[in-house]
Design a protein around this motif. Structure first.
Motif, PDB file in Angstrom:
ATOM      1  N   CYS A 115       0.827  -1.213   0.000  1.00 59.03           N
ATOM      2  CA  CYS A 115       0.000   0.000   0.000  1.00 59.03           C
ATOM      3  C   CYS A 115       0.857   1.256   0.000  1.00 59.03           C
ATOM      4  N   LYS A 116       1.996   1.212   0.681  1.00 53.62           N
ATOM      5  CA  LYS A 116       2.881   2.385   0.733  1.00 53.62           C
ATOM      6  C   LYS A 116       3.347   2.764  -0.658  1.00 53.62           C
ATOM      7  N   THR A 117       3.675   1.756  -1.464  1.00 54.98           N
ATOM      8  CA  THR A 117       4.095   2.019  -2.849  1.00 54.98           C
ATOM      9  C   THR A 117       2.943   2.601  -3.653  1.00 54.98           C
ATOM     10  N   TYR A 118       1.743   2.072  -3.452  1.00 52.99           N
ATOM     11  CA  TYR A 118       0.579   2.584  -4.176  1.00 52.99           C
ATOM     12  C   TYR A 118       0.257   4.024  -3.780  1.00 52.99           C
ATOM     13  N   MET A 119       0.492   4.394  -2.548  1.00 52.10           N
ATOM     14  CA  MET A 119       0.241   5.770  -2.123  1.00 52.10           C
ATOM     15  C   MET A 119       1.188   6.739  -2.842  1.00 52.10           C
ATOM     16  N   ILE A 120       2.432   6.298  -3.055  1.00 51.40           N
ATOM     17  CA  ILE A 120       3.391   7.125  -3.797  1.00 51.40           C
ATOM     18  C   ILE A 120       2.984   7.220  -5.259  1.00 51.40           C
ATOM     19  N   ILE A 121       2.639   6.065  -5.868  1.00 47.43           N
ATOM     20  CA  ILE A 121       2.225   6.048  -7.271  1.00 47.43           C
ATOM     21  C   ILE A 121       0.966   6.889  -7.468  1.00 47.43           C
ATOM     22  N   ALA A 122       0.018   6.791  -6.524  1.00 47.89           N
ATOM     23  CA  ALA A 122      -1.216   7.568  -6.623  1.00 47.89           C
ATOM     24  C   ALA A 122      -0.930   9.058  -6.563  1.00 47.89           C
ATOM     25  N   PHE A 123      -0.019   9.467  -5.684  1.00 44.27           N
ATOM     26  CA  PHE A 123       0.334  10.884  -5.574  1.00 44.27           C
ATOM     27  C   PHE A 123       0.949  11.392  -6.872  1.00 44.27           C
ATOM     28  N   LEU A 124       1.846  10.598  -7.467  1.00 40.71           N
ATOM     29  CA  LEU A 124       2.467  10.988  -8.735  1.00 40.71           C
ATOM     30  C   LEU A 124       1.438  11.011  -9.863  1.00 40.71           C
ATOM     31  N   THR A 125       0.505  10.049  -9.852  1.00 40.68           N
ATOM     32  CA  THR A 125      -0.525   9.996 -10.889  1.00 40.68           C
ATOM     33  C   THR A 125      -1.450  11.199 -10.798  1.00 40.68           C
ATOM     34  N   VAL A 126      -1.823  11.567  -9.574  1.00 40.94           N
ATOM     35  CA  VAL A 126      -2.645  12.763  -9.382  1.00 40.94           C
ATOM     36  C   VAL A 126      -1.923  13.995  -9.905  1.00 40.94           C
ATOM     37  N   GLY A 127      -0.627  14.075  -9.622  1.00 41.66           N
ATOM     38  CA  GLY A 127       0.148  15.222 -10.081  1.00 41.66           C
ATOM     39  C   GLY A 127       0.212  15.320 -11.590  1.00 41.66           C
ATOM     40  N   THR A 128       0.530  14.203 -12.240  1.00 42.25           N
ATOM     41  CA  THR A 128       0.709  14.260 -13.690  1.00 42.25           C
ATOM     42  C   THR A 128      -0.608  14.464 -14.435  1.00 42.25           C
ATOM     43  N   MET A 129      -1.692  13.806 -13.995  1.00 38.60           N
ATOM     44  CA  MET A 129      -2.954  13.911 -14.725  1.00 38.60           C
ATOM     45  C   MET A 129      -3.755  15.147 -14.313  1.00 38.60           C
ATOM     46  N   GLY A 130      -3.759  15.451 -13.017  1.00 40.25           N
ATOM     47  CA  GLY A 130      -4.507  16.616 -12.558  1.00 40.25           C
ATOM     48  C   GLY A 130      -3.917  17.921 -13.060  1.00 40.25           C
ATOM     49  N   LEU A 131      -2.606  18.073 -12.907  1.00 39.87           N
ATOM     50  CA  LEU A 131      -1.953  19.291 -13.381  1.00 39.87           C
ATOM     51  C   LEU A 131      -2.013  19.392 -14.902  1.00 39.87           C
ATOM     52  N   SER A 132      -1.939  18.236 -15.580  1.00 36.64           N
ATOM     53  CA  SER A 132      -2.023  18.241 -17.040  1.00 36.64           C
ATOM     54  C   SER A 132      -3.397  18.693 -17.507  1.00 36.64           C
ATOM     55  N   ASN A 133      -4.453  18.149 -16.895  1.00 38.80           N
ATOM     56  CA  ASN A 133      -5.813  18.568 -17.260  1.00 38.80           C
ATOM     57  C   ASN A 133      -6.039  20.043 -16.949  1.00 38.80           C
ATOM     58  N   THR A 134      -5.552  20.497 -15.797  1.00 40.10           N
ATOM     59  CA  THR A 134      -5.754  21.890 -15.400  1.00 40.10           C
ATOM     60  C   THR A 134      -5.015  22.848 -16.322  1.00 40.10           C
ATOM     61  N   SER A 135      -3.865  22.424 -16.827  1.00 43.29           N
ATOM     62  CA  SER A 135      -3.070  23.307 -17.693  1.00 43.29           C
ATOM     63  C   SER A 135      -3.797  23.648 -18.990  1.00 43.29           C
ATOM     64  N   LEU A 136      -4.759  22.802 -19.395  1.00 45.04           N
ATOM     65  CA  LEU A 136      -5.502  23.074 -20.623  1.00 45.04           C
ATOM     66  C   LEU A 136      -6.395  24.308 -20.503  1.00 45.04           C
ATOM     67  N   GLY A 137      -6.610  24.770 -19.286  1.00 47.22           N
ATOM     68  CA  GLY A 137      -7.338  26.007 -19.111  1.00 47.22           C
ATOM     69  C   GLY A 137      -6.500  27.237 -19.421  1.00 47.22           C
ATOM     70  N   TYR A 138      -5.182  27.036 -19.616  1.00 44.24           N
ATOM     71  CA  TYR A 138      -4.265  28.151 -19.856  1.00 44.24           C
ATOM     72  C   TYR A 138      -3.455  28.011 -21.144  1.00 44.24           C
ATOM     73  N   LEU A 139      -3.392  26.807 -21.698  1.00 42.43           N
ATOM     74  CA  LEU A 139      -2.554  26.560 -22.877  1.00 42.43           C
ATOM     75  C   LEU A 139      -3.375  25.945 -23.999  1.00 42.43           C
ATOM     76  N   ASN A 140      -2.897  26.117 -25.240  1.00 41.17           N
ATOM     77  CA  ASN A 140      -3.443  25.358 -26.361  1.00 41.17           C
ATOM     78  C   ASN A 140      -3.090  23.883 -26.193  1.00 41.17           C
ATOM     79  N   TYR A 141      -3.931  23.015 -26.714  1.00 43.63           N
ATOM     80  CA  TYR A 141      -3.706  21.578 -26.552  1.00 43.63           C
ATOM     81  C   TYR A 141      -2.373  21.113 -27.152  1.00 43.63           C
ATOM     82  N   PRO A 142      -1.987  21.547 -28.362  1.00 42.04           N
ATOM     83  CA  PRO A 142      -0.691  21.105 -28.890  1.00 42.04           C
ATOM     84  C   PRO A 142       0.481  21.502 -27.994  1.00 42.04           C
ATOM     85  N   THR A 143       0.417  22.679 -27.387  1.00 41.64           N
ATOM     86  CA  THR A 143       1.497  23.111 -26.501  1.00 41.64           C
ATOM     87  C   THR A 143       1.564  22.229 -25.264  1.00 41.64           C
ATOM     88  N   GLN A 144       0.408  21.888 -24.715  1.00 43.82           N
ATOM     89  CA  GLN A 144       0.381  21.000 -23.559  1.00 43.82           C
ATOM     90  C   GLN A 144       0.972  19.640 -23.899  1.00 43.82           C
TER      91      GLN A 144
END
Length: 373
Positions: A115-144
């Motif tokens: 579970c400890k490993t999954y908590m780390i992977i989940a945190f990284l997954t939230v970071g990469t997908m959440g920040l990526s989705n949010t960035s589309l509110g400020y950037l064109n899709y090709p730039t993202q």
């Protein structure tokens, strides 16, 4: 006669006992799951290595191209751009549901990765997908997308520090070429794109840092504990769902997002379901690539997919265009070729500088001899 055939001292030799299980004995589900790597019901272990690679690449391209189109389509809905984190919450919830269904269809339902490993992977997954989705509110899709392609270098750095890997000159050259092409692309976009915003650059850069580490952590965990794809998806995304939900509740961002999406259910929840379904299928093939060929190969394939996504984005959605995009894209393609070459140097033997020099000199000698005759 026994001495002739070396049977005289038979009793002094060591014996090896091999036991064959009876028909009533059944192989444990754990062993079956390790021997059989299944993606969407396809047993990849029944194919040879080139066929496995082709199936994984085809799956990544097919599902992620649809995924990218739907993602840009959702953010083209007027008023949706501030709700990137809520889209990620819905996406994580659907991924968890899909992973639970797939895990129930397998014989071995045990969790192997801690579970400890999954908590780390989940945190990284939230970071990469959440920040990526949010960035589309400020950037064109090709730039993202082009920013996300830059994770080749961080993945290599992460491979050195996390797994102790060492990369050769072609790998480093490929990463440099791809990065130069992406920088060129980004500079062009900053000049002509109306949606270019520094906030979006910061968000996608942070997503890139998380994305760089997640592939190596997943590869190490799956190889060390023999975890399955469905297990990885279920636990990492369900824990990530809790992370995002707590975050939205703490900042008060859940209510406005739910209110807006309830007013546009088809263009939000409908697109989000298809978006999550194709993304889930795509991540299954990416995890198979990581398990079979390593994180760097998986990143190279997904980078090529992203380049195709950019082309389709320009075709389906109107946006400014300049030929600097083309030159930057060619550099990225050349970097991908260098990376593929570094992985298949035995099959793709290119002539060295010494060989080229010998060929040039031998060609000159032939021409001189022909002139003398």
């Amino acid at each position: 006669m026994s001495g002739k055939f070396g049977l005289g001292n038979y009793s002094s030799r060591k014996h090896i006992s091999i036991s064959v299980p009876s028909s009533t004995e059944v192989m444990s589900p754990h062993i079956k799951s390790v021997e059989e790597l299944r993606v969407l019901g396809i047993n990849l272990n029944s194919f040879n290595t080139p066929t496995q690679f082709f199936i994984c690449v085809a799956g990544v391209f097919l599902f992620y191209l649809i995924y990218g189109y739907l993602q840009e389509l959702i953010f083209s809905v007027e008023g949706f751009k501030p709700f990137g984190w809520y889209l990620t919450l819905v996406q994580f919830g659907l991924y968890s549901l899909f992973g639970l269904v797939e895990l129930q269809l397998t014989q071995d339902k045990r969790r192997r990765i801690p579970c400890k490993t999954y908590m780390i992977i989940a945190f990284l997954t939230v970071g990469t997908m959440g920040l990526s989705n949010t960035s589309l509110g400020y950037l064109n899709y090709p730039t993202q997308v082009i920013f996300k392609c830059c994770k080749l270098i961080p993945v290599m750095i992460g491979g050195v520090f996390i797994q102790g890997k060492r990369y050769n000159v072609p790998d480093v050259s490929a990463a440099l070429c791809m990065s130069l092409g992406l920088i060129w692309f980004t500079l062009a976009d900053s000049k002509i794109a109306p949606n270019f915003n520094v906030t979006g650059v910061i968000l996608i850069s942070l997503a890139l840092c998380a994305d760089a580490a997640i592939g190596n952590v997943q590869e190490k965990a799956m190889k060390l504990h023999n975890g399955t794809n469905s297990e990885m998806v279920l636990y990492s995304y369900s824990i990530g769902f809790v992370y995002i939900l707590l975050g939205l509740l703490s900042v008060g961002g859940l209510g406005p997002a739910v209110s807006f999406c309830s007013q546009h259910p088809v263009t939000t929840y409908g697109y989000a379901f298809l978006f999550s379904l194709t993304g889930y299928f795509g991540i299954s093939f990416v995890l198979a690539l990581i398990k079979l060929f390593g994180a760097l190969v998986a990143v190279t394939v997904t980078t090529g997919r992203k380049a195709m996504t950019i082309v389709l984005s320009f075709l389906f959605f109107s946006k400014p265009f300049t030929f600097q995009y083309v030159w930057g894209g060619l550099l990225v393609v050349f970097g991908i070729f260098l990376n593929v070459y570094s992985k298949n140097r035995d099959k793709m033997k290119l002539p060295s500088l010494a060989d080229l020099r010998k060929r040039v000199l031998s060609g000159r000698k032939v021409r001189l001899l022909s002139q003398d005759v």
